[in-house]
Scaffold this motif. Structure first.
Motif, mmCIF file in Angstrom:
data_model
loop_
_atom_site.group_PDB
_atom_site.id
_atom_site.type_symbol
_atom_site.label_atom_id
_atom_site.label_comp_id
_atom_site.label_asym_id
_atom_site.label_seq_id
_atom_site.Cartn_x
_atom_site.Cartn_y
_atom_site.Cartn_z
ATOM 1 N N GLU A 22 -43.573 30.456 -116.162
ATOM 2 C CA GLU A 22 -42.575 30.188 -115.417
ATOM 3 C C GLU A 22 -42.537 30.708 -114.132
ATOM 4 O O GLU A 22 -41.426 30.496 -113.382
ATOM 5 N N MET A 23 -43.558 31.237 -113.700
ATOM 6 C CA MET A 23 -43.614 31.716 -112.116
ATOM 7 C C MET A 23 -43.851 30.466 -111.430
ATOM 8 O O MET A 23 -44.393 29.519 -111.695
ATOM 9 N N GLU A 38 -46.332 40.477 -109.026
ATOM 10 C CA GLU A 38 -44.956 40.035 -109.492
ATOM 11 C C GLU A 38 -44.813 39.964 -110.864
ATOM 12 O O GLU A 38 -43.550 40.258 -111.500
ATOM 13 N N ALA A 39 -45.754 40.197 -111.605
ATOM 14 C CA ALA A 39 -45.839 40.258 -113.295
ATOM 15 C C ALA A 39 -45.738 41.783 -113.544
ATOM 16 O O ALA A 39 -45.659 42.253 -114.880
ATOM 17 N N ASN A 40 -45.771 42.683 -112.557
ATOM 18 C CA ASN A 40 -45.821 44.110 -112.944
ATOM 19 C C ASN A 40 -46.968 44.407 -113.690
ATOM 20 O O ASN A 40 -46.824 45.436 -114.624
ATOM 21 N N THR A 50 -45.525 43.323 -119.980
ATOM 22 C CA THR A 50 -44.669 42.577 -119.044
ATOM 23 C C THR A 50 -43.687 41.907 -119.696
ATOM 24 O O THR A 50 -43.539 41.405 -120.599
ATOM 25 N N SER A 51 -42.617 41.796 -118.572
ATOM 26 C CA SER A 51 -41.198 41.244 -119.031
ATOM 27 C C SER A 51 -41.325 39.817 -118.434
ATOM 28 O O SER A 51 -40.213 38.981 -118.651
ATOM 29 N N VAL A 52 -42.615 39.303 -117.842
ATOM 30 C CA VAL A 52 -42.519 37.922 -117.066
ATOM 31 C C VAL A 52 -43.366 37.001 -117.924
ATOM 32 O O VAL A 52 -44.328 37.241 -118.333
ATOM 33 N N ASN A 53 -42.908 35.861 -118.031
ATOM 34 C CA ASN A 53 -43.785 34.667 -118.454
ATOM 35 C C ASN A 53 -44.429 33.922 -117.348
ATOM 36 O O ASN A 53 -43.855 33.387 -116.451
ATOM 37 N N GLU A 72 -45.913 40.096 -123.606
ATOM 38 C CA GLU A 72 -44.858 39.775 -123.119
ATOM 39 C C GLU A 72 -43.703 40.518 -123.826
ATOM 40 O O GLU A 72 -43.666 40.606 -125.008
#
Length: 879
Positions: free
Chosen positions: A281-282, A292-294, A275-278, A236
Motif C-alpha cells: 500500500e506504499m 518509511e516502513a520502520n 512493522t505496522s506498514v503494509n 506486519e
C-alpha cells in the motif's frame, strides 16, 4: 528434576497463601454493632461469613473458590509434569492465568471479610453490593492499588490487612511477569537483530516478508543449506482490514498470534523485525522504503553487504510468499525501487526478489522490466513448479507407459499413450502441456520420408469446461486442432461433473487403454476420493495396471503425509508401488534447491552451455554467447559486438558478385557482449522478450527430456554399449565439410545395433517434441519467424525442414544484397595476430542455417550429458 522443584515451590507457595488466609478467617468482626464469630464450627460457616442473608451467595463463593483451586492445581501439574509439550509457552501462559485467577479469588474473599468489618455508622451492606465491591477491589490488587479507606476503617485486624497486602504483592508480581512475557519477546527479538552481523565468509542475507507455511518451509531449508547466512522475517503488526470482531477478543488473538510468531521464527533460526506498514500500500515513488516502513535494522543489515568490496558472492534474497498474489507482486515492484537496493546492486551485490504468484503474461512483466542487471525478480508459481517436479523423475514421463521399439525401428513407439486430466485449473492446464509435449513420440511405422506422431489421446474433464476451455484454446489453438492419423483430436474436452453418469461412461470406455491420470480439480479429499474411485473402476474393468499411473494433487502440506499413507495402502493392494502418487508437496516446491538455487534453470543452463560447446566445435560461426549473455542481450542490458578474432572468421565474402562462404580458420568467429554501467542500453522489445521466454522454455524442456531420450536409447544399446562408449564413437567421427555431410556422418557408426538409425529417430523425436512445445506456447507456422506474431518457420514436418533451411539461407543472402546487413572490417583484429597482413578484410557475418543440425545437436548433447551422468554414477558406486 527441575520440573519437580518448580512444582514443589508452587505447592509451598499455595500452602503459605492458604495459611495466611486461615489466620485471617479465625478473627472476629463487628456487624450491625454486634460482636460475633465470623465462622461457626461447620465447614460452610468456616469458609463464609455470618453476615449473608441466605446460602445462595455462600454456595456461589464457595464454588468459585473451589474452581479456582482446581484450575490452579490442574495447570500446575500439567505444566510441571507433562512431557513433550507441543507449545511450552502456551502452558506458561495458562499456568500464569490460573495463578492470577486464584489470587483474584483469594483477594475477593479477603475483601469480603474487610467489608464485613467496615466500621461506618448507619451503613449496611446488602449481599449483592458486598460481592461486587469485593470483586472490583480484588481486581485493583493486580495494579498494586489498595483502597486506603478500607484498610483505615478496619480496626483490630492486622492479620487481614497483612493478608491483603501480601496477596496484592503476589498479584502485582503476576502482572509484572505477564507484561514482561509479552514485552520480553519483542525486546529479545530487537536485541538479536541489533547484534546480528553479516559474515564476510558468507555474505548472504535472506529477508522474508510475512510469515506463513511457505515461508516456514523455505526458511528452514535455507537454514539447513546456508547455515551461516543472516535470515530475517518481517511481520506486519497492523490489524487486518477484514477483521471486524474488534474488542478484547482481537487483543487476545493478537497477543496469541505474536507469541506463536516469535516461536516459529526461533524454530526457523531467523531474526524477527516488526512493522505496522503494509508494503503493497506504499507509494511507489518513495525512495527509502525500508525507512518509511520502520525497518531501519533490516536496512542496516542489507547495507552491510556493500562493505565486502572484494567478495563476489554477495547476495540479497527478498521473499514475498503470502497467499495474496496481488500483494506479492505490488510489494516486489515497490521494494525494487528502494534506494538501498539500488545502491548495493550498483556496487555488485546480486539482489533476487521472489514473489509467489501465477506465471502468466501479466505477472511476467515484473520479471522482464527490472531496471538494473544485478536485480532479478522471479515469479514463484507453485502450480507450475508442481508439474515441473514431475519431469525430474523418469517414472512420471509418458515414455514409461508406452511400448518402445528397440529393434526394427529403434527409438520409436509401438503403442498409444492415453491420459485423463481431471480439472482444467492452473495445475490441470500445466499437466496437459506436459503430457502433450513429453508424449510426442515417433510412431514405429514411420521413416525418414514419412514421419508420424504416435497415437496420443488426452481427455480433459471439468464441470466448468465452457469457461475454462476458452482460456486454454486461446493460448494453444494449434494443439487443440491437432489430430491423430484416424482423425481423432489429440486433446479432447469433456464438460461434465466427476459424479455424473457421463464421466463414468467415459472412464469405462477408455479404461482398457488408459495409461495416465492427473487429478487436480478441488479440495485434497475430493482429489484423493476421485483417484481411488478411478483405480477401483480400472480394476473392475480388468485394466493392466502395470502401465498405469494416477497422480493426485495435494495443495495443503498438512495433508501430504496422510494422503501418502492412503496411496500406499491401495498401491500395496494392487501390488504396484507407485500406481497412485501424491504430488504438489510444498516441502519439495518451496525448497532451497528449487527456489533459491533455481535447480530447473541450472539444469537448463548446463544443457544450453554444453550444447553451445558441441555445436561450436562443428560450426564455429554458430556461437551465440553464454546463457547469461543471451539473456542480457535480449533484455537490453548489453549489445552483441565482434570484439576479437584470433585468426580469421567464418564469413561471407563476395567474389565477382558471387557469394563465397570462406572458413579461414577453425577457431571461428568470436562474439563478445558489451555492457555499459550494468544498466539497460535500451528497453527490451516485445519480440525479444517472447524469444527469451521461448528459448528458456526449450532449454528447460531439453534438460529433462533427456530422461525420455535415455529410455528410448536404452532399449537399443543398453545390453551392448554404454553411453560413454557411444559418446566416444560420436566424438571420433570426422568433422563434416558441409551440411549434407553433417547429416550423413552417423552412417559411419556401428551398424550392428543400428546406431545411425537410432540417432536419426531421436532427432526426429526431438523435432516432434519441439513442435508440440511451441504449439502449447501458442506458436503457429509462418514463412518467417516473427516472435511478436508468434510465428515460426520451423513449425513444420521433419521432411519440410530441409526446404525451410534452404529458404532461410536464401533470405540471409538477400538481406546482404538489400543492404540490411552491414559489412564489417576485420583488418584490425587480424593484424593483431598477423602484423604483416596488409590487405583489408571486409566481410558479412552471417548464419546460414541448417535447422536439422539443431535437432541432431540436441541429441548429441543429450548423449554427452548421459555419458557424464553414467561416469559420475560409476565413480560413486566405486567409492
Amino acid at each position: 528434576m527441575k520440573k519437580r522443584i518448580v512444582a514443589f515451590a508452587y505447592i509451598i507457595g499455595v500452602i503459605v497463601i492458604l495459611a495466611c488466609l486461615f489466620v485471617v478467617l479465625e478473627t472476629t468482626t463487628m456487624h450491625d454493632g454486634i460482636a460475633a464469630p465470623v465462622f461457626s464450627s461447620c465447614l460452610l460457616n468456616k469458609l463464609f461469613p455470618y453476615g449473608y442473608q441466605n446460602y445462595a451467595e455462600e454456595i456461589m463463593v464457595m464454588l468459585i473458590t473451589l474452581f479456582a483451586l482446581f484450575l490452579f492445581f490442574y495447570y500446575m501439574v500439567k505444566w510441571a509434569w507433562q512431557a513433550n509439550h507441543s507449545n511450552r509457552k502456551a502452558q506458561h501462559v495458562k499456568m500464569l492465568g490460573s495463578t492470577m485467577f486464584l489470587l483474584w479469588v483469594i483477594g475477593w474473599n479477603l475483601f469480603i471479610q474487610a467489608f464485613l468489618r467496615y466500621e461506618e455508622p448507619d451503613h449496611y451492606f446488602v449481599n449483592s453490593e458486598l460481592l461486587l465491591r469485593s470483586a472490583i477491589a480484588a481486581l485493583d490488587l493486580f495494579m498494586l492499588d489498595i483502597d486506603s479507606n478500607i484498610l483505615d476503617q478496619i480496626k483490630g485486624a492486622a492479620e487481614l490487612k497483612g493478608a491483603i497486602s501480601f496477596v496484592s504483592i503476589l498479584a502485582f508480581s503476576c502482572t509484572i511477569i505477564l507484561l514482561l512475557s509479552l514485552v520480553s519477546e519483542r525486546l529479545l527479538a530487537f536485541i538479536r537483530l541489533k547484534f546480528t552481523r553479516v559474515r564476510k565468509e558468507c555474505p548472504h542475507v535472506y529477508v522474508f516478508f510475512g510469515l506463513n507455511e511457505e515461508t516456514e518451509i523455505l526458511a528452514k531449508d535455507v537454514k539447513t543449506n546456508d547455515p551461516k547466512s543472516v535470515r530475517i522475517v518481517v511481520e506486519e503488526t497492523g490489524r487486518d482490514a477484514n477483521d471486524e470482531t474488534g474488542g478484547w477478543g482481537h487483543v487476545v488473538s493478537l497477543i496469541t498470534h505474536r507469541r506463536e510468531t516469535f516461536q516459529k521464527v526461533r524454530n526457523m533460526g531467523a531474526r524477527l523485525s516488526l512493522t505496522s506498514v503494509n508494503l503493497s500500500e506504499m507509494d511507489i515513488s518513495q525512495k527509502d522504503i525500508f525507512g518509511e516502513a520502520n525497518l531501519e535494522l533490516v536496512k542496516k543489515q542489507i547495507d552491510r553487504l556493500s562493505s565486502f568490496a572484494n567478495c563476489g558472492a554477495r547476495k540479497l534474497h527478498l521473499f514475498f510468499l503470502s497467499d495474496n498474489e496481488e500483494k506479492n507482486i505490488l510489494s516486489a515492484a515497490i521494494i525494487r525501487e528502494d534506494e538501498t537496493i539500488q545502491k548495493i546492486s550498483s556496487q555488485g551485490v546480486r539482489v533476487a526478489i521472489y514473489c509467489h504468484a501465477r506465471y502468466d503474461s501479466v505477472n511476467r512483466v515484473i520479471e522482464e522490466s527490472t531496471p538494473l542487471k544485478n536485480i532479478e525478480i522471479r515469479v514463484i508459481d507453485s502450480s507450475r513448479l508442481s508439474i515441473e517436479l514431475l519431469k525430474r523423475k523418469v517414472e512420471n514421463h509418458p515414455v514409461k507407459f508406452v511400448e518402445i521399439d528397440g529393434k526394427e525401428n529403434p527409438g520409436t513407439v509401438k503403442s498409444a499413450f492415453n491420459s485423463l486430466v481431471v480439472g482444467l485449473g492452473e495445475t490441470g492446464r500445466d499437466a496437459v502441456r506436459f503430457l502433450y509435449e513429453f508424449g510426442a513420440f515417433m510412431s514405429n511405422d514411420s521413416n525418414n520420408e514419412v514421419v508420424r506422431r504416435s497415437e496420443f489421446h488426452c481427455y480433459v474433464v471439468d464441470k466448468d469446461m465452457e469457461r475454462k476451455k476458452g482460456l486454454f484454446t486461446n493460448s494453444a489453438s494449434e494443439a487443440v486442432k491437432a489430430e491423430n492419423v484416424d482423425g481423432s483430436k489429440l486433446v479432447q474436452f469433456i464438460g461434465t461433473d466427476t459424479g455424473s453418469t457421463a464421466f463414468f461412461d467415459l472412464l469405462h470406455q477408455v479404461a482398457a487403454t488408459l495409461n495416465y491420470v492427473v487429478v487436480a480439480m478441488g479440495t485434497d479429499i475430493e482429489n484423493m476420493t476421485l483417484a481411488v474411485r478411478i483405480l477401483k473402476c480400472l480394476m473392475a474393468d480388468g485394466n493392466d495396471l502395470s502401465k498405469t499411473r494416477i497422480l493426485v494433487q495435494v495443495s495443503n502440506n498438512a495433508h501430504v503425509a496422510h494422503f501418502r499413507k492412503i496411496a500406499n495402502h491401495y498401491n500395496k493392494a494392487v501390488k504396484r508401488p507407485s500406481c497412485i502418487e501424491v504430488f504438489g508437496d510444498y516441502q519439495e516446491i518451496f525448497s532451497y534447491a528449487l527456489v533459491v538455487e533455481d535447480k530447473f534453470k541450472e539444469e537448463a543452463k548446463l544443457f544450453y552451455n554444453r550444447y553451445q560447446e558441441m555445436m561450436q566445435e562443428k560450426e564455429p560461426a554458430m556461437k551465440s554467447g553464454s546463457w547469461e549473455e543471451r539473456r542480457d542481450e535480449l533484455l537490453g542490458f548489453c549489445r552483441r559486438v565482434v570484439a576479437e578474432i584470433p585468426a580469421a572468421a567464418a564469413m561471407l565474402r563476395y567474389n565477382e558478385g558471387k557469394p563465397v562462404n570462406e572458413k579461414l580458420s577453425p577457431t571461428g568467429l568470436y562474439i563478445a557482449f558489451e555492457y555499459v554501467d550494468k544498466e539497460r542500453l535500451n528497453y527490451p522489445r516485445y519480440k525479444d522478450l517472447r524469444k527469451l521466454r521461448r528459448q528458456t522454455e526449450q532449454d528447460m524442456s531439453n534438460a529433462w527430456h533427456r530422461l525420455t531420450k535415455r529410455e528410448l536409447m536404452e532399449e537399443s544399446i543398453h545390453q551392448n554399449l554404454s553411453f560413454q562408449d557411444l559418446y566416444q564413437k560420436i566424438q571420433q567421427l570426422p568433422a563434416p565439410k558441409d551440411d549434407e555431410e553433417y547429416r550423413k556422418k552417423y552412417e559411419c557408426l556401428d551398424d550392428k545395433i543400428n546406431l545411425s538409425k537410432l540417432i536419426l529417430n531421436l532427432a526426429i523425436t526431438e523435432h516432434l517434441r519441439w513442435n508440440a512445445s511451441h504449439e502449447m506456447l501458442g506458436y503457429k507456422k509462418g514463412t518467417q519467424t516473427d516472435e511478436s506474431l508468434q510465428r515460426h518457420n520451423c513449425l513444420v514436418s521433419w521432411k519440410e525442414l530441409d526446404d525451410v533451411s534452404c529458404q532461410a539461407r536464401n533470405n540471409a543472402l538477400q538481406r546482404v544484397e538489400n543492404g540490411e546487413i552491414c559489412e564489417y572490417d576485420f583488418s584490425k583484429e587480424i593484424k593483431k595476430e598477423h602484423p604483416h597482413y596488409k590487405s583489408p578484410v571486409k566481410a558479412y557475418v552471417l548464419y546460414l542455417p541448417d535447422y536439422k543440425k539443431y535437432d541432431f545437436g540436441v541429441v548429441e548433447t543429450t548423449i554427452a550429458l548421459l555419458a557424464k551422468d553414467e561416469m559420475e554414477n560409476t565413480t560413486k558406486s566405486s567409492l
